[in-house]
Write a protein that holds these residues in place. Structure first.
Motif, PDB file in Angstrom:
ATOM      1  N   THR A  18      14.969   1.664  55.343  1.00  0.00           N
ATOM      2  CA  THR A  18      14.218   2.872  55.689  1.00  0.00           C
ATOM      3  C   THR A  18      14.385   3.966  54.634  1.00  0.00           C
ATOM      4  O   THR A  18      14.849   5.064  54.940  1.00  0.00           O
ATOM      5  CB  THR A  18      14.632   3.422  57.074  1.00  0.00           C
ATOM      6  N   PRO A  19      14.031   3.722  53.373  1.00  0.00           N
ATOM      7  CA  PRO A  19      14.074   4.795  52.388  1.00  0.00           C
ATOM      8  C   PRO A  19      13.064   5.871  52.756  1.00  0.00           C
ATOM      9  O   PRO A  19      11.900   5.581  53.012  1.00  0.00           O
ATOM     10  CB  PRO A  19      13.717   4.100  51.077  1.00  0.00           C
ATOM     11  N   ALA A  20      13.519   7.123  52.820  1.00  0.00           N
ATOM     12  CA  ALA A  20      12.698   8.199  53.375  1.00  0.00           C
ATOM     13  C   ALA A  20      12.195   9.191  52.343  1.00  0.00           C
ATOM     14  O   ALA A  20      11.263   9.942  52.613  1.00  0.00           O
ATOM     15  CB  ALA A  20      13.486   8.943  54.451  1.00  0.00           C
ATOM     16  N   SER A  21      12.812   9.231  51.145  1.00  0.00           N
ATOM     17  CA  SER A  21      12.456  10.260  50.188  1.00  0.00           C
ATOM     18  C   SER A  21      12.989   9.861  48.818  1.00  0.00           C
ATOM     19  O   SER A  21      13.984   9.139  48.718  1.00  0.00           O
ATOM     20  CB  SER A  21      13.069  11.603  50.623  1.00  0.00           C
ATOM     21  N   ASP A 111      12.784   1.825  64.368  1.00  0.00           N
ATOM     22  CA  ASP A 111      11.892   2.858  64.889  1.00  0.00           C
ATOM     23  C   ASP A 111      12.361   4.265  64.531  1.00  0.00           C
ATOM     24  O   ASP A 111      11.916   5.245  65.125  1.00  0.00           O
ATOM     25  CB  ASP A 111      11.749   2.733  66.401  1.00  0.00           C
ATOM     26  N   ALA A 112      13.264   4.384  63.554  1.00  0.00           N
ATOM     27  CA  ALA A 112      13.784   5.693  63.168  1.00  0.00           C
ATOM     28  C   ALA A 112      12.681   6.558  62.568  1.00  0.00           C
ATOM     29  O   ALA A 112      11.878   6.102  61.758  1.00  0.00           O
ATOM     30  CB  ALA A 112      14.924   5.534  62.172  1.00  0.00           C
ATOM     31  N   ILE A 113      12.647   7.814  62.960  1.00  0.00           N
ATOM     32  CA  ILE A 113      11.690   8.767  62.413  1.00  0.00           C
ATOM     33  C   ILE A 113      12.159   9.184  61.020  1.00  0.00           C
ATOM     34  O   ILE A 113      13.345   9.469  60.829  1.00  0.00           O
ATOM     35  CB  ILE A 113      11.572   9.994  63.327  1.00  0.00           C
ATOM     36  N   PRO A 114      11.279   9.217  60.026  1.00  0.00           N
ATOM     37  CA  PRO A 114      11.698   9.625  58.680  1.00  0.00           C
ATOM     38  C   PRO A 114      12.342  11.006  58.685  1.00  0.00           C
ATOM     39  O   PRO A 114      11.833  11.955  59.273  1.00  0.00           O
ATOM     40  CB  PRO A 114      10.389   9.620  57.886  1.00  0.00           C
ATOM     41  N   GLN A 115      13.484  11.096  58.052  1.00  0.00           N
ATOM     42  CA  GLN A 115      14.239  12.345  57.926  1.00  0.00           C
ATOM     43  C   GLN A 115      15.080  12.233  56.668  1.00  0.00           C
ATOM     44  O   GLN A 115      14.730  11.506  55.751  1.00  0.00           O
ATOM     45  CB  GLN A 115      15.087  12.589  59.192  1.00  0.00           C
ATOM     46  N   MET A 116      16.147  13.013  56.533  1.00  0.00           N
ATOM     47  CA  MET A 116      17.035  12.944  55.369  1.00  0.00           C
ATOM     48  C   MET A 116      16.254  13.116  54.059  1.00  0.00           C
ATOM     49  O   MET A 116      16.550  12.487  53.049  1.00  0.00           O
ATOM     50  CB  MET A 116      17.808  11.621  55.346  1.00  0.00           C
ATOM     51  N   ARG A 117      15.223  13.960  54.090  1.00  0.00           N
ATOM     52  CA  ARG A 117      14.401  14.120  52.906  1.00  0.00           C
ATOM     53  C   ARG A 117      15.104  14.969  51.848  1.00  0.00           C
ATOM     54  O   ARG A 117      15.956  15.804  52.163  1.00  0.00           O
ATOM     55  CB  ARG A 117      13.054  14.716  53.279  1.00  0.00           C
ATOM     56  N   VAL A 129      19.523  18.000  50.501  1.00  0.00           N
ATOM     57  CA  VAL A 129      19.256  16.905  51.428  1.00  0.00           C
ATOM     58  C   VAL A 129      19.274  17.449  52.855  1.00  0.00           C
ATOM     59  O   VAL A 129      20.162  18.228  53.231  1.00  0.00           O
ATOM     60  CB  VAL A 129      20.283  15.757  51.257  1.00  0.00           C
ATOM     61  N   ALA A 130      18.278  17.060  53.639  1.00  0.00           N
ATOM     62  CA  ALA A 130      18.238  17.419  55.054  1.00  0.00           C
ATOM     63  C   ALA A 130      19.162  16.461  55.806  1.00  0.00           C
ATOM     64  O   ALA A 130      18.800  15.314  56.068  1.00  0.00           O
ATOM     65  CB  ALA A 130      16.807  17.329  55.582  1.00  0.00           C
ATOM     66  N   ASP A 131      20.355  16.928  56.120  1.00  0.00           N
ATOM     67  CA  ASP A 131      21.353  16.121  56.835  1.00  0.00           C
ATOM     68  C   ASP A 131      21.068  16.285  58.326  1.00  0.00           C
ATOM     69  O   ASP A 131      21.736  17.021  59.045  1.00  0.00           O
ATOM     70  CB  ASP A 131      22.754  16.610  56.458  1.00  0.00           C
ATOM     71  N   THR A 132      20.068  15.552  58.786  1.00  0.00           N
ATOM     72  CA  THR A 132      19.352  15.864  60.017  1.00  0.00           C
ATOM     73  C   THR A 132      20.236  15.967  61.253  1.00  0.00           C
ATOM     74  O   THR A 132      20.212  16.970  61.965  1.00  0.00           O
ATOM     75  CB  THR A 132      18.243  14.822  60.247  1.00  0.00           C
ATOM     76  N   ASN A 133      20.999  14.937  61.541  1.00  0.00           N
ATOM     77  CA  ASN A 133      21.771  14.941  62.788  1.00  0.00           C
ATOM     78  C   ASN A 133      23.107  15.650  62.667  1.00  0.00           C
ATOM     79  O   ASN A 133      23.859  15.749  63.651  1.00  0.00           O
ATOM     80  CB  ASN A 133      21.958  13.518  63.303  1.00  0.00           C
TER      81      ASN A 133
END
Length: 264
Positions: A18-21, A111-117, A129-133
């Motif tokens: 799941t590479p997001a960015s 099914d992970a939503i893209p984040q960590m952009r 980096v958006a360290d989402t959680n």
């Protein structure tokens, strides 16, 4: 496939999960947010073992071409390629230390939503980096040796957080970050779980809301044609900034793209 393993289990080309960015620095190095492995990978500009002028088949088949390395997120705990993630108390985040000791916390799975952009300030050698959680935005100083990581925004208790130090702000699941393309180094944060968009001024390190009404229960769809900070958003998933500082927001659960006019 998990990173570092081929379909036949015999090694081979690096696999992402799941590479997001992905962003590139001024040296030509690429940084990839490998979300499913909770780490950042680097593809160095000089890592190719064959020139691009090599015969196509030979270039493609070279296993060392475009060498991928772990940059941040810690060593994997298992052969599946799952990287260690930050503990709930944030005690092992790696803040203030080298990027190699950092940990992140993001959604993983098919099914992970893209984040960590990611966003990169090329002029100032800083990677965000958006360290989402972990409810934070982290900054990596690429000019230091080794590169060092720290919290840039979030981790505080101030929900409104207007005109205060960015680290006093209370962010909630920020998914995206974007640099204002005017050389200022100002950073846009899509504060998804708070249903708003924030801006951090690089010089002052102060944060303020530029769109939406921040709060976990503030979602809705109101405010078109009025002040952006009185409008409602619903889980904005990303933002982009034009050259004139117009901000475009992916207002995800409202199924719209919203525009915030540049400040005068």
């Amino acid at each position: 496939m998990p990173a570092g393993w081929n379909f036949d289990g015999l090694g081979g080309p690096t696999r992402f999960n799941t590479p997001a960015s992905a962003v590139r620095d001024r040296r030509g190095n690429w940084y990839v947010a490998d979300q499913g492995n909770a780490r950042i990978r680097i593809i160095r500009a000089d890592a190719d073992d064959l020139p691009e002028s090599a015969p196509f088949a030979e270039w493609v088949e070279s296993l060392r071409n475009n060498v991928v390395e772990s940059f941040g997120g810690g060593e994997p705990l298992s052969e599946s390629g799952t990287s260690r993630v930050t503990r709930p108390d944030y005690s092992d985040s790696g803040d203030g230390g080298p990027i190699s000791a950092a940990t992140f916390r993001v959604d993983v799975g098919a099914d992970a939503i893209p984040q960590m952009r990611l966003a990169i300030d090329v002029a100032n050698d800083r990677l965000y980096v958006a360290d989402t959680n972990n409810h934070r935005v982290r900054v990596i100083d690429l000019a230091s040796d080794p590169p060092a990581i720290d919290t840039y925004a979030g981790g505080g208790t101030d929900l409104a957080a207007h005109g205060v130090d960015a680290r006093q702000a209370s962010l909630r699941h920020p998914r995206d970050v974007d640099l204002v393309p005017d050389g200022s180094g100002d950073l846009i944060i899509t504060d998804t779980g708070n249903h708003c968009v924030r801006l951090v001024e690089r010089r002052s390190q102060l944060i303020r809301t530029i769109a939406g009404v921040c709060g976990e229960t503030s979602s809705g769809y109101e405010g078109d044609g009025g002040p952006a900070t009185s409008a409602q958003l619903d889980e904005p998933g990303g933002s982009g900034v034009a050259a004139d500082r117009t901000v475009y927001v992916a207002d995800t659960q409202n199924h719209r793209v919203r525009r915030v006019n540049p400040e005068r």
